[in-house]
Motif scaffolding. Structure first.
Motif, PDB file in Angstrom:
ATOM      1  N   LEU A   1       0.829  -1.215   0.000  1.00 11.43           N
ATOM      2  CA  LEU A   1       0.000   0.000   0.000  1.00 11.43           C
ATOM      3  C   LEU A   1       0.855   1.253   0.000  1.00 11.43           C
ATOM      4  O   LEU A   1       0.576   2.222  -0.713  1.00 11.43           O
ATOM      5  CB  LEU A   1      -0.924  -0.010   1.224  1.00 11.43           C
ATOM      6  CG  LEU A   1      -2.050  -1.060   1.210  1.00 11.43           C
ATOM      7  CD1 LEU A   1      -2.649  -1.208   2.604  1.00 11.43           C
ATOM      8  CD2 LEU A   1      -3.125  -0.687   0.197  1.00 11.43           C
ATOM      9  N   ASP A   2       1.897   1.232   0.818  1.00  8.48           N
ATOM     10  CA  ASP A   2       2.774   2.408   0.911  1.00  8.48           C
ATOM     11  C   ASP A   2       3.461   2.684  -0.424  1.00  8.48           C
ATOM     12  O   ASP A   2       3.619   3.849  -0.832  1.00  8.48           O
ATOM     13  CB  ASP A   2       3.815   2.177   2.006  1.00  8.48           C
ATOM     14  CG  ASP A   2       4.650   3.413   2.271  1.00  8.48           C
ATOM     15  OD1 ASP A   2       4.074   4.464   2.599  1.00  8.48           O
ATOM     16  OD2 ASP A   2       5.889   3.325   2.141  1.00  8.48           O
ATOM     17  N   ALA A   3       3.834   1.631  -1.131  1.00 11.34           N
ATOM     18  CA  ALA A   3       4.509   1.798  -2.423  1.00 11.34           C
ATOM     19  C   ALA A   3       3.597   2.458  -3.450  1.00 11.34           C
ATOM     20  O   ALA A   3       4.067   3.104  -4.394  1.00 11.34           O
ATOM     21  CB  ALA A   3       4.979   0.440  -2.942  1.00 11.34           C
ATOM     22  N   HIS A   4       2.275   2.336  -3.253  1.00 14.17           N
ATOM     23  CA  HIS A   4       1.313   2.943  -4.165  1.00 14.17           C
ATOM     24  C   HIS A   4       0.776   4.273  -3.638  1.00 14.17           C
ATOM     25  O   HIS A   4      -0.172   4.836  -4.204  1.00 14.17           O
ATOM     26  CB  HIS A   4       0.155   1.974  -4.424  1.00 14.17           C
ATOM     27  CG  HIS A   4       0.528   0.840  -5.329  1.00 14.17           C
ATOM     28  ND1 HIS A   4       0.521   0.948  -6.700  1.00 14.17           N
ATOM     29  CD2 HIS A   4       0.943  -0.420  -5.060  1.00 14.17           C
ATOM     30  CE1 HIS A   4       0.897  -0.191  -7.233  1.00 14.17           C
ATOM     31  NE2 HIS A   4       1.169  -1.045  -6.267  1.00 14.17           N
ATOM     32  N   GLY A   5       1.370   4.775  -2.568  1.00 12.18           N
ATOM     33  CA  GLY A   5       1.002   6.093  -2.062  1.00 12.18           C
ATOM     34  C   GLY A   5      -0.335   6.154  -1.352  1.00 12.18           C
ATOM     35  O   GLY A   5      -0.914   7.238  -1.193  1.00 12.18           O
TER      36      GLY A   5
ATOM     37  N   SER B   1      -6.058   4.988   6.768  1.00 11.73           N
ATOM     38  CA  SER B   1      -7.374   4.827   6.151  1.00 11.73           C
ATOM     39  C   SER B   1      -7.550   3.428   5.586  1.00 11.73           C
ATOM     40  O   SER B   1      -8.622   2.809   5.721  1.00 11.73           O
ATOM     41  CB  SER B   1      -7.563   5.851   5.032  1.00 11.73           C
ATOM     42  OG  SER B   1      -7.502   7.168   5.539  1.00 11.73           O
ATOM     43  N   ALA B   2      -6.495   2.913   4.978  1.00 14.08           N
ATOM     44  CA  ALA B   2      -6.569   1.570   4.398  1.00 14.08           C
ATOM     45  C   ALA B   2      -6.805   0.523   5.481  1.00 14.08           C
ATOM     46  O   ALA B   2      -7.619  -0.394   5.314  1.00 14.08           O
ATOM     47  CB  ALA B   2      -5.285   1.261   3.634  1.00 14.08           C
ATOM     48  N   ILE B   3      -6.117   0.659   6.615  1.00 13.35           N
ATOM     49  CA  ILE B   3      -6.273  -0.303   7.708  1.00 13.35           C
ATOM     50  C   ILE B   3      -7.692  -0.251   8.267  1.00 13.35           C
ATOM     51  O   ILE B   3      -8.291  -1.280   8.602  1.00 13.35           O
ATOM     52  CB  ILE B   3      -5.240  -0.040   8.809  1.00 13.35           C
ATOM     53  CG1 ILE B   3      -3.835  -0.441   8.337  1.00 13.35           C
ATOM     54  CG2 ILE B   3      -5.598  -0.777  10.091  1.00 13.35           C
ATOM     55  CD1 ILE B   3      -3.707  -1.904   7.973  1.00 13.35           C
ATOM     56  N   THR B   4      -8.259   0.946   8.340  1.00 12.66           N
ATOM     57  CA  THR B   4      -9.629   1.078   8.844  1.00 12.66           C
ATOM     58  C   THR B   4     -10.618   0.310   7.980  1.00 12.66           C
ATOM     59  O   THR B   4     -11.462  -0.446   8.489  1.00 12.66           O
ATOM     60  CB  THR B   4     -10.038   2.556   8.909  1.00 12.66           C
ATOM     61  OG1 THR B   4      -9.176   3.244   9.830  1.00 12.66           O
ATOM     62  CG2 THR B   4     -11.479   2.706   9.366  1.00 12.66           C
ATOM     63  N   VAL B   5     -10.522   0.476   6.675  1.00 10.77           N
ATOM     64  CA  VAL B   5     -11.495  -0.187   5.807  1.00 10.77           C
ATOM     65  C   VAL B   5     -11.208  -1.684   5.696  1.00 10.77           C
ATOM     66  O   VAL B   5     -12.134  -2.501   5.647  1.00 10.77           O
ATOM     67  CB  VAL B   5     -11.542   0.489   4.413  1.00 10.77           C
ATOM     68  CG1 VAL B   5     -10.280   0.219   3.612  1.00 10.77           C
ATOM     69  CG2 VAL B   5     -12.779   0.038   3.646  1.00 10.77           C
ATOM     70  N   LEU B   6      -9.953  -2.071   5.696  1.00 11.20           N
ATOM     71  CA  LEU B   6      -9.622  -3.495   5.659  1.00 11.20           C
ATOM     72  C   LEU B   6     -10.115  -4.199   6.912  1.00 11.20           C
ATOM     73  O   LEU B   6     -10.594  -5.338   6.864  1.00 11.20           O
ATOM     74  CB  LEU B   6      -8.106  -3.686   5.510  1.00 11.20           C
ATOM     75  CG  LEU B   6      -7.507  -3.317   4.149  1.00 11.20           C
ATOM     76  CD1 LEU B   6      -5.984  -3.373   4.217  1.00 11.20           C
ATOM     77  CD2 LEU B   6      -8.024  -4.236   3.054  1.00 11.20           C
ATOM     78  N   GLY B   7     -10.029  -3.513   8.046  1.00 11.69           N
ATOM     79  CA  GLY B   7     -10.462  -4.101   9.308  1.00 11.69           C
ATOM     80  C   GLY B   7     -11.954  -4.355   9.363  1.00 11.69           C
ATOM     81  O   GLY B   7     -12.425  -5.188  10.150  1.00 11.69           O
ATOM     82  N   GLY B   8     -12.730  -3.642   8.528  1.00 13.66           N
ATOM     83  CA  GLY B   8     -14.175  -3.835   8.517  1.00 13.66           C
ATOM     84  C   GLY B   8     -14.645  -4.893   7.556  1.00 13.66           C
ATOM     85  O   GLY B   8     -15.845  -5.210   7.510  1.00 13.66           O
ATOM     86  N   GLY B   9     -13.731  -5.464   6.784  1.00 20.33           N
ATOM     87  CA  GLY B   9     -14.107  -6.480   5.803  1.00 20.33           C
ATOM     88  C   GLY B   9     -13.593  -7.849   6.180  1.00 20.33           C
ATOM     89  O   GLY B   9     -13.218  -8.105   7.329  1.00 20.33           O
TER      90      GLY B   9
END
Length: 303
Positions: free
Chosen positions: A192-196, A201-209
Motif C-alpha cells: 500500500l505504501d509503495a502505491h502512495g 485509512s486503508a487499515i480502517t477499511v480493511l479491518g471492517g471487511g
C-alpha cells in the motif's frame, strides 16, 4: 481461599497473576529474576524466593515459562514443583512448549498424585492485562472443570480441546496462523505504501471487511507508528514455529507458508531483532523490497 502458586512473572505471567489477585485468590509468586515480582506485590499478592515455597502450600500451581527445558527443570527437576506439591494439587502449565513434554509432565504428575493440565494461552500482553486470553486446555475433563474459576479470572475463551498435549497442539496451530497473518499484514502495508495509499485509512477499511482480524486490530497501529516494543518477542515466536515445523514433519504434514515465515523470523533474529515484537516482520518485508536497509540501532533496542 484458594492459594495459587504462580511461577514465571514475565510479560504474560505478571498480569495474569495480578488478575488472579483481583479475582480474590491468594497468590504467591516466584520469578527467577526477583525484580519482576514487583507488579504482583503491588497488587497485593505475595512473593517468595523459591519454587518450593511457592508450591508447598498451594492448592493450584500455575507455570508460565519461556520454553520446554524451563518447564522440565522447574516442574520435573530436583526441588521443583512435583517434589513439593501436595497430592491433589492442580498443576496448570500455561507455557507454550512441545506437546510431548506436556504429556511427559502429565504422566510424571499422575505418579505423584498431582492433576496436570496443559493450558497455553493466546492474546498477547494486552490479553493478559485485560484478562481476555484465549486458553486451549489439554488434560482430564474433570480437572478442567475443577480449574474453571481460575481460568475465568485470566481468560474469556476457555476450551477443553482433548487429552494431555492437545492444548499445546492447538497452540502450535494458533502460532502458525498468527505468523501467517503478521507476514501478510506486513506485506500489505509495504504494498500500500509503495502505491502512495494512506495507510491509516486503508487499515480502517480493511479491518471492517473479510481481511479484518485480531492481528490486524492489535498489531497494525504499532506497525504504522513503527513501535516495536515486545508484546510478543521474535525470539518466542521463532521458538513456537520451531515446535510447529517439527510437529508437522513428525506428522507428515506440509506447511509451506509457515516454514517460510519461520525462516524470516530466523533471519530477523540473526539481525539482532530477537528482543523486538514479532510485528518487526514489517522491517523484514521493507528490506526485501529495497525500502529498508536493515535494523537501525533504535529499532534493535526495545523502547
Amino acid at each position: 481461599m484458594t492459594t495459587i502458586g504462580f511461577i514465571g512473572l514475565g510479560v504474560m505471567g505478571a498480569p495474569m497473576a495480578a488478575n488472579l489477585v483481583d479475582a480474590g485468590f491468594d497468590v504467591i509468586g516466584y520469578n527467577r529474576s526477583p525484580g519482576k515480582s514487583r507488579v504482583l506485590a503491588e497488587k497485593g499478592g505475595r512473593t517468595t524466593g523459591s519454587v518450593a515455597e511457592a508450591v508447598a502450600g498451594a492448592d493450584v500451581v500455575i507455570t508460565m515459562l519461556p520454553d520446554s527445558p524451563d518447564v522440565e527443570a522447574v516442574v520435573l527437576g530436583d526441588g521443583g514443583v512435583l517434589d513439593n506439591a501436595r497430592p491433589g494439587t492442580l498443576l496448570i502449565d500455561a507455557s507454550t512448549i512441545r506437546p510431548q513434554i506436556s504429556r511427559a509432565v502429565a504422566a510424571a504428575a499422575a505418579e505423584r498424585g498431582v492433576r496436570a493440565l496443559d493450558a497455553p494461552v493466546s492474546g498477547g500482553e494486552a490479553g493478559a492485562i485485560e484478562g481476555t486470553l484465549s486458553i486451549m486446555v489439554g488434560g482430564d475433563a474433570g480437572d478442567f472443570t475443577a480449574a474453571a474459576e481460575v481460568f475465568d479470572a485470566v481468560g474469556s475463551t476457555i476450551v477443553h480441546v482433548g487429552p494431555a498435549g492437545a492444548g499445546q497442539t492447538v497452540k502450535a496451530a494458533n502460532q502458525l496462523i498468527v505468523a501467517g497473518h503478521l507476514e501478510l499484514l506486513a506485506e500489505a502495508l509495504v504494498f500500500l505504501d509503495a502505491h502512495g495509499v494512506d495507510l491509516s485509512s486503508a487499515i480502517t477499511v480493511l479491518g471492517g471487511g473479510l481481511a479484518g482480524s485480531n492481528v490486524l486490530a492489535r498489531k497494525a497501529p504499532g506497525m504504522l507508528a513503527r513501535h516495536f516494543e515486545p508484546g510478543f518477542r521474535v525470539d518466542l515466536h521463532h521458538k513456537d514455529l520451531g515446535i510447529v515445523v517439527d510437529s508437522a514433519r513428525a506428522a507428515g504434514v506440509a506447511i509451506p507458508l509457515g516454514a517460510h515465515v519461520a525462516d524470516l523470523l530466523t533471519s530477523l533474529r540473526a539481525q539482532g531483532a530477537g528482543s523486538l515484537d514479532h510485528s518487526t516482520l514489517l522491517l523484514q518485508v521493507e528490506q526485501l523490497s529495497g525500502k529498508h536497509t536493515g535494523l537501525s540501532t533504535a529499532e534493535r533496542a526495545p523502547r
